[in-house]
Design a protein around this motif. Sequence first.
Motif, PDB file in Angstrom:
ATOM      1  N   GLN A 136      25.084   8.490  12.946  1.00  0.00           N
ATOM      2  CA  GLN A 136      26.327   8.527  13.700  1.00  0.00           C
ATOM      3  C   GLN A 136      26.194   9.623  14.758  1.00  0.00           C
ATOM      4  OE1 GLN A 136      30.120   8.259  11.470  1.00  0.00           O
ATOM      5  NE2 GLN A 136      28.893   7.988   9.606  1.00  0.00           N
ATOM      6  N   VAL A 137      26.798   9.389  15.906  1.00  0.00           N
ATOM      7  CA  VAL A 137      26.724  10.352  17.002  1.00  0.00           C
ATOM      8  C   VAL A 137      27.947  11.258  16.969  1.00  0.00           C
ATOM      9  CG1 VAL A 137      26.630  10.646  19.511  1.00  0.00           C
ATOM     10  CG2 VAL A 137      25.357   8.781  18.420  1.00  0.00           C
ATOM     11  N   MET A 138      27.716  12.546  17.163  1.00  0.00           N
ATOM     12  CA  MET A 138      28.782  13.535  17.149  1.00  0.00           C
ATOM     13  C   MET A 138      29.151  13.942  18.587  1.00  0.00           C
ATOM     14  SD  MET A 138      29.108  13.654  13.922  1.00  0.00           S
ATOM     15  CE  MET A 138      30.196  15.047  13.613  1.00  0.00           C
ATOM     16  N   ARG A 139      30.342  14.564  18.723  1.00  0.00           N
ATOM     17  CA  ARG A 139      30.825  15.115  19.998  1.00  0.00           C
ATOM     18  C   ARG A 139      30.762  14.072  21.117  1.00  0.00           C
ATOM     19  NH1 ARG A 139      31.929  18.161  16.180  1.00  0.00           N
ATOM     20  NH2 ARG A 139      31.485  20.409  16.187  1.00  0.00           N
ATOM     21  N   LEU A 140      31.418  12.950  20.881  1.00  0.00           N
ATOM     22  CA  LEU A 140      31.349  11.834  21.817  1.00  0.00           C
ATOM     23  C   LEU A 140      31.898  12.174  23.196  1.00  0.00           C
ATOM     24  CD1 LEU A 140      32.411   8.900  19.449  1.00  0.00           C
ATOM     25  CD2 LEU A 140      30.101   9.666  20.044  1.00  0.00           C
ATOM     26  N   SER A 141      32.847  13.087  23.258  1.00  0.00           N
ATOM     27  CA  SER A 141      33.457  13.421  24.549  1.00  0.00           C
ATOM     28  C   SER A 141      32.454  14.024  25.526  1.00  0.00           C
ATOM     29  CB  SER A 141      34.621  14.402  24.350  1.00  0.00           C
ATOM     30  OG  SER A 141      34.152  15.630  23.829  1.00  0.00           O
ATOM     31  N   ARG A 142      31.358  14.543  25.027  1.00  0.00           N
ATOM     32  CA  ARG A 142      30.353  15.155  25.911  1.00  0.00           C
ATOM     33  C   ARG A 142      29.527  14.114  26.662  1.00  0.00           C
ATOM     34  NH1 ARG A 142      27.676  19.860  22.022  1.00  0.00           N
ATOM     35  NH2 ARG A 142      29.587  21.011  21.587  1.00  0.00           N
ATOM     36  N   ASN A 143      29.477  12.895  26.140  1.00  0.00           N
ATOM     37  CA  ASN A 143      28.682  11.830  26.767  1.00  0.00           C
ATOM     38  C   ASN A 143      27.223  12.267  26.930  1.00  0.00           C
ATOM     39  OD1 ASN A 143      28.323   9.238  27.878  1.00  0.00           O
ATOM     40  ND2 ASN A 143      28.698   9.958  29.962  1.00  0.00           N
ATOM     41  N   ARG A 144      26.671  12.831  25.872  1.00  0.00           N
ATOM     42  CA  ARG A 144      25.290  13.315  25.923  1.00  0.00           C
ATOM     43  C   ARG A 144      24.390  12.584  24.914  1.00  0.00           C
ATOM     44  NH1 ARG A 144      26.353  19.916  26.309  1.00  0.00           N
ATOM     45  NH2 ARG A 144      27.291  19.895  28.393  1.00  0.00           N
ATOM     46  N   ASN A 145      24.716  11.337  24.643  1.00  0.00           N
ATOM     47  CA  ASN A 145      23.908  10.560  23.700  1.00  0.00           C
ATOM     48  C   ASN A 145      22.929   9.635  24.433  1.00  0.00           C
ATOM     49  OD1 ASN A 145      26.299   9.090  24.497  1.00  0.00           O
ATOM     50  ND2 ASN A 145      25.793   7.539  22.966  1.00  0.00           N
ATOM     51  N   TRP A 146      22.482  10.084  25.617  1.00  0.00           N
ATOM     52  CA  TRP A 146      21.551   9.317  26.438  1.00  0.00           C
ATOM     53  C   TRP A 146      20.158   9.934  26.360  1.00  0.00           C
ATOM     54  CZ3 TRP A 146      23.473   5.018  28.983  1.00  0.00           C
ATOM     55  CH2 TRP A 146      24.874   4.921  29.045  1.00  0.00           C
ATOM     56  N   ALA A 179      13.447   6.090   2.383  1.00  0.00           N
ATOM     57  CA  ALA A 179      12.678   6.885   1.422  1.00  0.00           C
ATOM     58  C   ALA A 179      13.573   7.608   0.432  1.00  0.00           C
ATOM     59  CB  ALA A 179      11.820   7.902   2.176  1.00  0.00           C
ATOM     60  N   GLY A 180      14.886   7.504   0.610  1.00  0.00           N
ATOM     61  CA  GLY A 180      15.823   8.168  -0.278  1.00  0.00           C
ATOM     62  C   GLY A 180      15.919   9.666  -0.052  1.00  0.00           C
ATOM     63  N   GLU A 181      15.465  10.109   1.129  1.00  0.00           N
ATOM     64  CA  GLU A 181      15.457  11.540   1.423  1.00  0.00           C
ATOM     65  C   GLU A 181      16.712  12.008   2.170  1.00  0.00           C
ATOM     66  OE1 GLU A 181      10.603  11.419   2.123  1.00  0.00           O
ATOM     67  OE2 GLU A 181      11.964  11.828   3.783  1.00  0.00           O
ATOM     68  N   TRP A 182      17.353  11.091   2.897  1.00  0.00           N
ATOM     69  CA  TRP A 182      18.453  11.487   3.764  1.00  0.00           C
ATOM     70  C   TRP A 182      19.369  10.304   3.984  1.00  0.00           C
ATOM     71  CZ3 TRP A 182      19.186  16.428   4.450  1.00  0.00           C
ATOM     72  CH2 TRP A 182      20.052  16.891   5.439  1.00  0.00           C
ATOM     73  N   ASN A 183      20.656  10.483   3.804  1.00  0.00           N
ATOM     74  CA  ASN A 183      21.593   9.366   3.898  1.00  0.00           C
ATOM     75  C   ASN A 183      21.711   8.819   5.310  1.00  0.00           C
ATOM     76  OD1 ASN A 183      23.553   7.615   2.647  1.00  0.00           O
ATOM     77  ND2 ASN A 183      25.092   8.712   3.843  1.00  0.00           N
ATOM     78  N   GLY A 184      21.578   9.675   6.284  1.00  0.00           N
ATOM     79  CA  GLY A 184      21.698   9.258   7.682  1.00  0.00           C
ATOM     80  C   GLY A 184      21.805  10.472   8.575  1.00  0.00           C
ATOM     81  N   LEU A 185      21.417  10.315   9.835  1.00  0.00           N
ATOM     82  CA  LEU A 185      21.433  11.423  10.786  1.00  0.00           C
ATOM     83  C   LEU A 185      22.793  11.571  11.445  1.00  0.00           C
ATOM     84  CD1 LEU A 185      18.095  10.878  12.774  1.00  0.00           C
ATOM     85  CD2 LEU A 185      18.439  12.126  10.622  1.00  0.00           C
ATOM     86  N   LEU A 186      23.212  12.815  11.637  1.00  0.00           N
ATOM     87  CA  LEU A 186      24.319  13.128  12.527  1.00  0.00           C
ATOM     88  C   LEU A 186      23.658  13.642  13.802  1.00  0.00           C
ATOM     89  CD1 LEU A 186      26.928  14.859  10.171  1.00  0.00           C
ATOM     90  CD2 LEU A 186      26.858  12.481  10.960  1.00  0.00           C
ATOM     91  N   VAL A 187      23.757  12.849  14.857  1.00  0.00           N
ATOM     92  CA  VAL A 187      23.044  13.137  16.096  1.00  0.00           C
ATOM     93  C   VAL A 187      23.919  13.960  17.032  1.00  0.00           C
ATOM     94  CG1 VAL A 187      21.861  12.119  18.094  1.00  0.00           C
ATOM     95  CG2 VAL A 187      21.746  10.987  15.854  1.00  0.00           C
ATOM     96  N   GLY A 188      23.387  15.089  17.460  1.00  0.00           N
ATOM     97  CA  GLY A 188      24.093  15.940  18.416  1.00  0.00           C
ATOM     98  C   GLY A 188      23.689  15.599  19.839  1.00  0.00           C
ATOM     99  N   ASP A 189      23.548  16.605  20.678  1.00  0.00           N
ATOM    100  CA  ASP A 189      23.236  16.378  22.089  1.00  0.00           C
ATOM    101  C   ASP A 189      21.818  15.849  22.283  1.00  0.00           C
ATOM    102  OD1 ASP A 189      25.726  17.315  22.712  1.00  0.00           O
ATOM    103  OD2 ASP A 189      25.052  19.196  23.608  1.00  0.00           O
TER     104      ASP A 189
END
Length: 337
Positions: free
Chosen positions: A106-116, A135-145
């Motif tokens: 999931q992408v965080m801080r959507l208002s920044r529009n920096r998920n490009w 691999a059961g190591e991580w549920n999912g990434l929280l993507v920042g800038d």
Amino acid sequence: MIHSARNSAAKAVLILAALLCGLAAVQPFAAAQTAADQKALATLTKPAAADPATGALPADAYKIPAKKLFGRQKTPANLKARAIGTYAKGCLAGAKAIPVDGDAWQVMRLSRNRNWGHPDLIALLERLAREAKAAGEWNGLLVGDIAQPRGGPMLNGHASHQIGLDADVWLTPMPDRTLTAAERENMSATVMTLNRKEINPKVWTTNHAKLIMRAAKYDQVARIFVHPPIKAELCKWATGDRTWLAKVRPLYGHNYHFHIRMKCPEGMTSCKNQWTPRPKDGTGCGEELAYWMSDVPWKPKKPDPKPVDPNKPKPKPPVGLTLSGLPAECRAVIAAQ
């Protein structure tokens, strides 16, 4: 041909004017404008300012700080995907946005529009997210800038992230639900350290180490930046082949996320790679880490011992990096539709 060039030049300037002249109406950026910026922006409404033969941008476009030109862009340049310049001085053509909701991110801080980012980096992030989850190591990434739609300098927050090959990944595991828009804006990331020398054992886990190791082992990854105590913890934890640790570099400000820096895509001559880390011990767990765990890099700079002349006129504030200080290809990125 001249008539066609003149039309192209006028079109380029009108596009640029449409993108830039709305700056004053955008609240976060309006406060950062000066009277000189506003005057320069206003002149961009005059297509005659463009060179009719070459389509060159008007001179006033080079007087505005580059961070204001690129920070205003809302959409990517409709050009072939290219990372242009260096990580801290460049721009991005043909950017791709990582979807704000994926099967393992999931992408965080959507208002920044920096998920490009460059399409290759977006593919790498999606691969990391899916493989770590499988691999059961991580549920999912929280993507920042990642980067702005056309890369380039940002109004705030980063010196790098300019060519679409840098991405911040939170060290907070993704929850088992879709975060709300408000949560993405206001939720705080988990800080992994107690201070600049100690990890927080209550929040740091083996799975954090596995996630960073997985990312570092990708051939396309050039570097991963983490806070010094995180590097120290990885050095204690890693066994067997430890060569991947050479890519993990200690650096201030990375106590709640890790920063992935990708190599320039193969054959992309418009992009300049950073030097390859080759620490003496092969891992960076020796002298290099000792330096960052010492007091030396954290000491504030000593004040100038020379007395200040109260009668000396104050220097004008620097304009900062402008379009002319970026690679020439960035002019086309700014003017493109």
